[in-house]
Design an enzyme around this catalytic site. Structure first.
Site, PDB file in Angstrom:
ATOM      1  N   SER A  39       0.666  -1.138  -0.204  1.00  0.00           N
ATOM      2  CA  SER A  39      -0.015  -0.131   0.071  1.00  0.00           C
ATOM      3  C   SER A  39       0.599   1.346   0.068  1.00  0.00           C
ATOM      4  O   SER A  39       0.457   2.495  -0.308  1.00  0.00           O
ATOM      5  CB  SER A  39      -0.941   0.178   1.137  1.00  0.00           C
ATOM      6  OG  SER A  39      -0.371   0.282   2.435  1.00  0.00           O
ATOM      7  N   LYS A  82       0.332   4.542   6.674  1.00  0.00           N
ATOM      8  CA  LYS A  82      -0.120   5.620   5.714  1.00  0.00           C
ATOM      9  C   LYS A  82       0.463   6.959   5.830  1.00  0.00           C
ATOM     10  O   LYS A  82       1.136   7.222   6.764  1.00  0.00           O
ATOM     11  CB  LYS A  82      -1.523   5.529   5.682  1.00  0.00           C
ATOM     12  CG  LYS A  82      -2.284   4.405   5.962  1.00  0.00           C
ATOM     13  CD  LYS A  82      -2.143   3.555   4.676  1.00  0.00           C
ATOM     14  CE  LYS A  82      -2.940   2.230   4.863  1.00  0.00           C
ATOM     15  NZ  LYS A  82      -2.706   1.036   3.689  1.00  0.00           N
TER      16      LYS A  82
END
Length: 178
Positions: A39, A82
């Site tokens: 990701s 993230k």
């Protein structure tokens, strides 16, 4: 005999001090973590080993583009990594694959491709006083604030920010956030 006991007590005190110092460092200063998944490609890769800085946010607020680590709400001992995109008080929306902050296009270069699915950010999302909107750099292969199971991240959920990549050795170094 007294010499042996003294030596043994000295070693026990030394071991206690090392264990206590290690505990304090891991709890309050930094912690090793491993990236699992793609990701955050191409910034971070699957299998990268990182040190997470757990102390910075005690002295300053998180900034846009910081790469942060936070626990996944629905699975114990699972952490997500993230990039912060939206800050408290801002309104975030994704229209035609482009991120908007307070109605202005976010001039960023981290996303690898145009966002195919805006998720919950198809409609404007106004962040609360302690809320952050996070995205993975590999936007079309990331569970992030666009998905209901991750959603908005609260300040007290931020474990810290990615600081140093320690593995693989050929990529060793401080992680650039901006």
């Amino acid at each position: 005999m007294r010499g042996i006991i003294r030596e043994l007590i000295g070693w026990l005190v030394f071991i206690f001090i090392v264990v206590a110092a290690s505990y304090l460092v891991v709890t309050f200063v930094g912690q090793r973590t491993q990236v699992s998944g793609e990701s955050m490609e191409t910034t971070l890769s699957d299998g990268d080993q990182l040190i997470v800085d757990k102390i910075s946010y005690r002295f300053r607020d998180p900034k846009r583009y910081d790469i942060v680590v936070f626990p996944y709400r629905y699975e114990e001992n699972t952490y997500y990594i993230k990039r912060i995109i939206g800050l408290p008080g801002e309104t975030v929306q994704i229209v035609d694959g482009t991120v908007y902050i307070d109605g202005q296009v976010l001039g960023e270069h981290y996303g690898n491709e145009t966002i195919a699915n805006p998720g919950i950010a198809a409609d404007p999302i106004t962040l609360g006083d302690d809320e952050y909107f996070v995205l993975g750099d590999n936007r079309n292969n990331s569970q992030d604030s666009r998905t209901a199971n991750v959603g908005l991240i609260h300040r007290d959920e931020l474990m810290g920010r990615a600081w140093v990549r320690i593995w693989p050795f050929n990529d060793f170094g401080v992680i650039r956030h901006e």
